[in-house]
Design an enzyme around this catalytic site. Structure first.
Site, PDB file in Angstrom:
ATOM      1  N   ALA A 179       0.799  -1.226   0.000  1.00  0.00           N
ATOM      2  CA  ALA A 179       0.000   0.000   0.000  1.00  0.00           C
ATOM      3  C   ALA A 179       0.834   1.279   0.000  1.00  0.00           C
ATOM      4  CB  ALA A 179      -0.937   0.002   1.201  1.00  0.00           C
TER       5      ALA A 179
ATOM      6  N   CYS B 181     -25.427  -7.174 -14.638  1.00  0.00           N
ATOM      7  CA  CYS B 181     -25.115  -7.557 -16.011  1.00  0.00           C
ATOM      8  C   CYS B 181     -26.390  -7.549 -16.862  1.00  0.00           C
ATOM      9  CB  CYS B 181     -24.496  -8.952 -15.992  1.00  0.00           C
ATOM     10  SG  CYS B 181     -24.115  -9.610 -17.611  1.00  0.00           S
TER      11      CYS B 181
ATOM     12  N   HIS C  45      -3.644  -9.285  -5.394  1.00  0.00           N
ATOM     13  CA  HIS C  45      -5.011  -9.101  -4.897  1.00  0.00           C
ATOM     14  C   HIS C  45      -5.976  -8.654  -5.989  1.00  0.00           C
ATOM     15  CE1 HIS C  45      -3.216  -8.538  -0.586  1.00  0.00           C
ATOM     16  NE2 HIS C  45      -3.219  -9.789  -0.991  1.00  0.00           N
TER      17      HIS C  45
ATOM     18  N   ARG D 297      -4.710  -0.333   5.922  1.00  0.00           N
ATOM     19  CA  ARG D 297      -4.402  -0.770   7.282  1.00  0.00           C
ATOM     20  C   ARG D 297      -3.659   0.251   8.126  1.00  0.00           C
ATOM     21  NH1 ARG D 297      -4.409  -4.491   3.723  1.00  0.00           N
ATOM     22  NH2 ARG D 297      -5.757  -6.287   4.012  1.00  0.00           N
TER      23      ARG D 297
HETATM   24 ZN   LIG Z   1     -24.095 -11.820 -17.105  1.00  0.00          ZN
END
Ligand SMILES: [Zn+2]
Length: 245
Positions: free
Chosen positions: A26, A151, A123, A38
């Site tokens: 970070a 979606c 990540h 953090r």
């Molecule tokens: Zn979809």
């Protein structure tokens, strides 16, 4: 040794190495105006209806996507952020063929923005999003600008960001370990090395020099040859000025 002498020594390590790997956390993004999750004044100490580590968990995302996205859109939008001197320096170092890989715990896509190539986002990244039902992909603007996370098929769009309770991508882990174990200089920058399993990656290093550059001390300082507790911006400004001198 004072910090100035240490940074000079780091520059010598970089000059003599042609197999450098960068491992960032970070702190690399703070200079770009992105809050450290953090740190004391980071997101985790702000007040929300739920603690951020609960909101950013897989269970919460599935059960409560509205609340998840309220937080996500407000707090994790880095689309307007720009790379800083550290990102830019690494791109130059990669172009000169000394830097072999960038491994990062950050999800802000700033290494990509700085045009680095061989990047492993442990990540994930806010730049990739897909429907959990039909797998259709969406650009980050769909989420952060249009504020839509449904979606066309009716499924929920999920950012390709590793949430709490979710495993890291195996392919990325394997590559990260491969590069770390082959490197002769490992630069560990802007990470407190307290987040498992990222911290365990450092143990695979068996090269010549391990340098940790971080504002504060880390639990793995005993493994390092060089520890610089200084401003990351100052360190990389110096390195950048002295590149290929
Ligand atoms: Zn979809």
């Amino acid at each position: 040794m004072n910090n100035g002498e240490k940074i000079k020594l780091l520059n010598e390590y970089i000059e003599e190495s042609d197999n450098i790997v960068f491992f960032g956390g970070a702190g690399v993004s703070t200079e770009s105006g992105i809050k450290d999750f953090r740190s004391k004044d980071g997101l985790y100490n702000e007040k929300y209806k739920y603690p951020p580590e609960e909101i950013l968990s897989h269970t919460f995302f599935i059960k409560n996507p509205d609340e998840f996205y309220k937080f996500y859109i407000e707090k994790l939008n880095c689309l307007e952020k720009a790379p800083n001197i550290c990102h830019e320096y690494l791109t130059k170092l990669e172009k000169s063929n000394k830097l072999k890989a960038i491994i990062t715990q950050n999800i802000d896509g700033l290494h990509e923005k700085a045009k680095s190539k061989n990047i492993y986002n442990l990540h994930g990244s806010i730049y990739q999003n897909h429907c959990i039902k039909c797998n259709k992909s969406y650009p980050p603007e769909e989420i952060f600008i249009k504020k839509n996370y449904i979606c066309t098929c009716g499924g929920i769009i999920k950012p390709n960001v590793v949430l709490y309770e979710e495993p890291l991508d195996n392919n990325i882990i394997n590559n990260a370990i491969k590069y770390i174990s082959n490197a002769d200089l490992l630069l560990v920058v802007g990470t407190s090395l307290t987040v498992y399993p990222a911290s365990s990656f450092i143990q695979f290093f068996k090269g010549k020099h391990l340098a940790i550059i971080n504002k504060d001390t880390t639990p793995l300082d005993n493994l390092a040859n060089l520890i610089i507790n200084d401003d990351i911006k100052d360190v990389f400004n110096y390195l950048n000025k002295n590149l290929h001198k």
